[in-house]
Design an enzyme around this catalytic site. Structure first.
Site, PDB file in Angstrom:
ATOM      1  N   GLY A  55       0.823  -1.199   0.000  1.00 28.20           N
ATOM      2  CA  GLY A  55       0.000   0.000   0.000  1.00 28.20           C
ATOM      3  C   GLY A  55       0.853   1.244   0.000  1.00 28.20           C
ATOM      4  O   GLY A  55       2.052   1.200   0.301  1.00 28.20           O
ATOM      5  N   GLY A  93       0.458   5.809   0.575  1.00 24.00           N
ATOM      6  CA  GLY A  93      -0.406   6.914   0.953  1.00 24.00           C
ATOM      7  C   GLY A  93       0.302   8.231   0.758  1.00 24.00           C
ATOM      8  O   GLY A  93       1.373   8.306   0.153  1.00 24.00           O
ATOM      9  N   ALA A 108       3.473   7.873   3.410  1.00 24.47           N
ATOM     10  CA  ALA A 108       4.271   6.678   3.646  1.00 24.47           C
ATOM     11  C   ALA A 108       3.883   5.546   2.704  1.00 24.47           C
ATOM     12  O   ALA A 108       2.805   5.543   2.110  1.00 24.47           O
ATOM     13  CB  ALA A 108       4.101   6.230   5.097  1.00 24.47           C
ATOM     14  N   VAL A 135       3.619   1.241   2.625  1.00 25.55           N
ATOM     15  CA  VAL A 135       3.400   0.154   3.570  1.00 25.55           C
ATOM     16  C   VAL A 135       3.883  -1.150   2.961  1.00 25.55           C
ATOM     17  O   VAL A 135       3.577  -1.468   1.809  1.00 25.55           O
ATOM     18  CB  VAL A 135       1.911   0.037   3.946  1.00 25.55           C
ATOM     19  CG1 VAL A 135       1.712  -1.072   4.977  1.00 25.55           C
ATOM     20  CG2 VAL A 135       1.383   1.361   4.485  1.00 25.55           C
ATOM     21  N   ASP A 161      -9.749  11.476   9.905  1.00 25.36           N
ATOM     22  CA  ASP A 161      -9.671  11.032   8.512  1.00 25.36           C
ATOM     23  C   ASP A 161     -10.455   9.735   8.313  1.00 25.36           C
ATOM     24  O   ASP A 161      -9.972   8.805   7.678  1.00 25.36           O
ATOM     25  CB  ASP A 161      -8.208  10.841   8.107  1.00 25.36           C
ATOM     26  CG  ASP A 161      -8.022  10.774   6.589  1.00 25.36           C
ATOM     27  OD1 ASP A 161      -8.916  11.256   5.859  1.00 25.36           O
ATOM     28  OD2 ASP A 161      -6.996  10.245   6.134  1.00 25.36           O
TER      29      ASP A 161
END
Length: 516
Positions: A17, A19, A22, A24, A132
């Site tokens: 992942g 974002g 960052a 992941v 969020d």
């Protein structure tokens, strides 16, 4: 970064992942022989001290949250790059489910809402606002459990009165943004409730409550748009859904549910076929004041197209009165002091505050708020009872601590005894598993003995040092001292010394640098 070893322990595998801040990765914890998820700050941001500080704050915020509905944070570090080690979840995000275009049955949609609200009630009680909430931050495990993740822009409720000066405050996706966030105002727990309302609206109807061609136009709808009743889109929805979402999506935070627990109560009522009696506030006659304020806020939301937003309070609160501190008082005493405010009462078990005394207040004491605004008081029901988990025997010490913490219990002592079992394995529990005892009290664990090297902790930040010790199987004894030559918040002394051996389960004392 595949095969990079972080902190001398976490071997990175494939990226799973990415974002705004960052990437992941799935990783192997070589010490505990288990898979974890590791969030690594992007290299282009790691050179900016403000981003590193923000990333560190995420670790601090999330590490204090221990709840089955929140993705757990195990560890953090900064070498060779800032990283956070998290629970690895096997499943999919709610965003993926929504994008499949499949209608979620009412029962399942309510279960998802229950899971999110239970997690938020816990985090809000701990003083943490998520800020969020959106489908991409909700995980559905392979077993169907709901977990909230990514407290990356969470902020302590104690900071609500502070001015946000950073120009890099990332805000939620526009479709789930509260009106106060759209206007550049401070987000509190009621902002999370609004975002949860947006999410549930979409799960139940198949479309978000407000939409537009640009983030700016969507934000404008949040501030001034008229909500379409969910039942007009899906007529077979029960009547309580319209009430639930109308209250959760009120433009004025004072008109919304004042805690996640109150909204959760109504979700339970709908699920059980009961009537929802929560009152819907009347809409204001004129929205002119709101719209004027929205012009400046929405102009700034042009940055949402890039995922960034400069947030700052829209009004000067210096002339407003400070809330008194009512924690520890009786309900009557607290309400007398808060006579100028609208007080909402909730109740919850609390192991630190005596029964029938105020355990928590939101907003916190000393925050400057306008008279007539809402204050939520949580009255202690006392510590309550907890059941000692029945499956502790055979667990590792760290897993047993986690299981006990999840039900509000502590490890007060460990007894290391010779055994053929792996070092640190739980052999016996006192009181017996399945026993009902007072929450907040402790249990004694008998564990398989073994000698463990004490890690080097001098110069390590307190949070990371405590995490290292717990992961290694030690108890932590924390004291404070002062060394003007060392940064505040780092370990300046430890006992026993690094490199010596200590029986697993025993205490290691760390002295944390604290200004006098």
């Amino acid at each position: 970064m595949i095969n990079v070893l972080l902190g001398g322990r976490y071997k990175l595998g494939e990226m799973i992942g990415t974002g705004g801040m960052a990437d992941v990765y799935v990783a192997e914890d070589t010490r505990l022989a288990r898979q974890v998820a590791v969030k690594v700050l992007r290299s282009d941001l790691a050179r900016d001290p403000s981003f590193v500080a923000r990333f560190r704050k995420e670790a601090l915020a999330a590490a204090g949250l221990n709840h089955p509905g929140i993705v757990a944070v195990y560890d953090s570090g900064e070498e060779p790059a800032p990283y956070i080690v998290m629970e690895l979840i096997s499943g999919h995000t709610l965003r993926e489910l929504i994008h499949k275009g499949e209608r979620v049955p009412l029962k399942r949609a309510l279960e998802i809402g229950e899971g999110i609200l239970a997690a938020l009630e816990y985090s809000h009680q701990a003083g943490i606002v998520h800020r969020d909430i959106k489908p991409a931050n909700i995980m559905i495990t392979d077993h169907g459990d709901v977990k909230v993740m990514d407290f990356g822009i969470a902020r302590a409720l104690a900071d609500l009165g502070a001015t946000l000066t950073s120009t890099w405050n990332i805000v939620g996706t526009a479709q789930y943004l509260s009106p106060e966030q759209a206007l550049g105002e401070v987000a509190d727990l009621r902002s999370d409730i609004y975002s949860t309302g947006c999410l549930l609206y979409e799960v139940l109807t198949g479309k978000p409550p407000f939409s537009g061609e640009t983030p700016v136009s969507i934000a404008y709808q949040h501030v001034s748009g008229v909500l379409v009743a969910p039942s007009s889109i899906v007529p077979e929805l029960p009547a309580g859904i319209d009430t639930l979402l109308t209250v959760a999506l009120a433009k004025n935070p004072d008109d919304r549910y004042q805690s996640a627990g109150l909204m959760l109560d109504d979700v339970y009522k709908i699920a059980s076929g009961e009537v929802v009696t929560t009152k819907i506030a009347k809409a204001p006659i004129s929205r002119r004041k709101v719209l004027i304020g929205a012009i400046g806020g929405i102009a700034a939301l042009g940055l949402l197209a890039a995922g960034l937003f400069m947030a700052k309070p829209s009004t000067d609160t210096s002339g407003l009165p400070q809330l008194p501190n009512v924690v520890g008082l009786t309900q009557a005493e607290a309400e007398a002091l808060l006579g100028d405010y609208v007080v909402t009462i909730t109740r919850a078990h609390d192991g630190r505050i005596p029964k029938d005394r105020v355990a928590n207040q939101i907003p916190l004491a000393t925050v400057r708020v306008q008279k007539g605004s809402g204050v939520v008081l949580t009255i202690s029901d006392g510590p309550g009872d907890s059941i000692v988990p029945i499956d502790l025997v055979g667990m590792s010490l760290i897993d047993a601590r986690t299981a006990l913490s999840a039900v509000g219990l502590l490890v007060t002592a460990t007894e290391a005894v010779p055994s053929d079992e792996a070092q640190g394995t739980v052999l016996k529990v006192t009181p017996e598993p399945g026993s009902t005892i007072t929450a907040g009290t402790g249990v004694v664990l008998q564990i398989a003995s073994g000698q463990v090297l004490v890690p080097s902790l001098i110069g390590t930040e307190a949070l990371q040092a405590k995490t290292i010790l717990v992961q290694a199987g030690f108890l932590v004894n924390e004291v404070f001292g002062y060394d003007a030559n060392q940064p505040i918040g780092v370990v300046i002394r430890q006992a026993p010394d690094a490199g010596t051996t200590q029986t697993i389960g025993k205490s290691v004392t760390i002295t944390i640098n604290k200004a006098p």
